[in-house]
Design an enzyme around this catalytic site. Structure first.
Site, PDB file in Angstrom:
ATOM      1  CG  HIS A 292      52.312  47.142  37.820  1.00 36.55           C
ATOM      2  ND1 HIS A 292      51.801  47.913  36.781  1.00 36.55           N
ATOM      3  CD2 HIS A 292      51.511  47.397  38.882  1.00 36.55           C
ATOM      4  CE1 HIS A 292      50.749  48.592  37.214  1.00 36.55           C
ATOM      5  NE2 HIS A 292      50.552  48.297  38.475  1.00 36.55           N
TER       6      HIS A 292
ATOM      7  CG  ASP B 148      31.104  32.941  29.103  1.00 35.98           C
ATOM      8  OD1 ASP B 148      31.606  31.793  29.230  1.00 35.98           O
ATOM      9  OD2 ASP B 148      29.911  33.121  28.813  1.00 35.98           O
TER      10      ASP B 148
END
Length: 422
Positions: free
Chosen positions: A142, A368
């Protein structure tokens, strides 16, 4: 370990000090798991695309390090991304049913390192199933990047795989220092130490993990539409769903009507700073809003009232608040103070409070790989009671999936009312 072939990024070799936005982010690796049904691109295609994408985000191929004064920085040393390849001898459809895995997803991403200094900040596991489907398990630290940044990176990686030789790498905004410029005379105006950084006395009770259950709730597009109609004024999907779940969790917990309950709401500050930070900034720039009400008000107020409380709290995270936070970090640095955010321990009970993160801006259709978007987003078990994540549904357009950790004693009550609009 995969290293971009070209280490000639303009920032190559730089030592980027962590900003106060980095330091307020919890010091842990965050897992993300995405499933792609067959046919899916080969591992070689995935790795080739990964190299192209990481070249534009050199901090993800760098390492956390510590300077002489004991403060952390990210060394853009191109040490690379850890990639693990695993073969699974069954079909993906045998274990992935209705967008859920039959077992824990913890084995589908690399083991979380015990030490964060000097290890790969981005680690990926490619799980190839007998049918040709692939589950991609990702962990990222993070301090390197927030959720908004990582979702943008995932989109870039998918584009690199899908477009192949036609891929043109983006040029994201990477100037961390520019996101945290203090005033000439720093003047923090808010109590950031108690709001953004947790003291020991803020610790919540901890229980055995078997007393916390993870639930998945699917809200259809029609449900969201009905919910917005009940609000009676324009509101976001996130706001209306958070109001709804806050109401239902408060009821399921059977809180004392006089008790105060608050929600820790993550707020992207890129567009709230003055001047605004580009939305393609890759790093950390998140603070939190804390809408708070008495339990009786959460339950008795109309949806519009609870949404208003959420909206008002988020609106407080404005340019003045962001600047005050930056100034606070500068004063702490000048005093030689190391600011470290404290993550809740596994088994923590947030009750009567909640914490929410929204991935509703995560554009799954843009991830995608060339054979279609992911068929499922598979979160790991949430280890803190009251922690929840909203994610756009992979299987139903306009739908939203809620993943929430609920105390075992409250599960039955929550499941009975979670779809009720009464």
């Amino acid at each position: 370990m995969l290293r971009p072939a070209s280490a000639l990024h303009t920032l190559a070799g730089e030592k980027m000090p962590l900003t106060v936005f980095d330091r307020v982010a919890i010091d842990i690796f965050i897992p993300t798991v995405l499933a792609y049904a067959a046919p899916a691109p080969s591992n070689e295609a995935l790795k080739e695309g990964l190299l192209k994408a990481v070249a534009a985000y050199p901090h993800l191929a760098g390492r956390l390090a510590v300077e002489d004064q004991g403060r952390r920085f990210i060394h853009l040393n191109n040490e690379g991304v850890l990639v693990v390849e695993a073969t699974v001898s069954i079909d993906l459809s045998d274990v992935l049913v209705d967008g859920r895995m039959a077992a824990s997803v913890d084995d589908l991403y690399p083991t979380i390192p015990e030490e964060n200094i000097g290890v790969a900040l981005l680690q990926i596991q490619l799980n190839r199933y007998k049918c040709g489907g692939v589950v991609i398990g990702i962990t990222s630290h993070h301090h390197a990047a927030d959720g908004h940044s990582m979702s943008t990176f995932f989109t870039t990686w998918a584009s690199a795989v899908r477009e192949g030789k036609d891929f043109v790498a983006p040029s994201p905004f990477l100037d961390r220092a520019a996101t945290a410029v203090p005033r000439s005379t720093p003047a923090p105006e808010f109590d950031h130490r108690s709001l953004e950084f947790m003291d020991a006395h803020d610790k919540k009770p901890v229980v055995p993990m078997n007393r916390i259950k993870n639930l998945a709730v699917h809200f259809t597009a029609d449900f969201v539409t009905d919910l917005k109609a009940r609000v009676g004024s324009r509101c976001s999907t996130f706001q209306c769903l958070l109001a709804h779940v806050w109401k239902k969790m408060t009821a399921a917990r059977d809180l004392n009507p006089e008790e105060f309950t608050k929600v820790r709401v993550a707020v992207n500050c890129r567009g709230r700073a003055d001047p605004p930070v580009p939305m393609d900034f890759s790093g950390n720039m998140v603070l939190w809003a804390f809408p708070m009400l008495q339990a009786r008000d959460v339950l008795s107020w109309c949806y519009g009232g609870v949404v208003g409380a959420i909206r008002d709290a988020v609106a407080c995270i404005d340019d003045e608040y962001v600047q005050s936070f930056v100034d606070f970090g500068n004063v702490a640095d000048a005093n030689g103070e190391e600011l470290i955010a404290t993550a809740a321990d596994a088994g923590t009970m947030l009750c009567p409070d909640l914490e929410v993160d929204s991935w509703l801006g995560f554009k799954f259709h843009q991830i995608d790989l060339g054979t279609g978007p992911p068929s499922a987003f598979l979160p790991p078990d949430l280890p803190v009671e009251g922690l929840m994540i909203f994610v756009p549904s992979c299987k139903a357009k306009g739908g939203v999936d809620l993943f929430v950790a609920v105390a075992e004693v409250h599960v039955e009550a929550f499941e009975q009312i979670c779809y009720s609009l009464e």
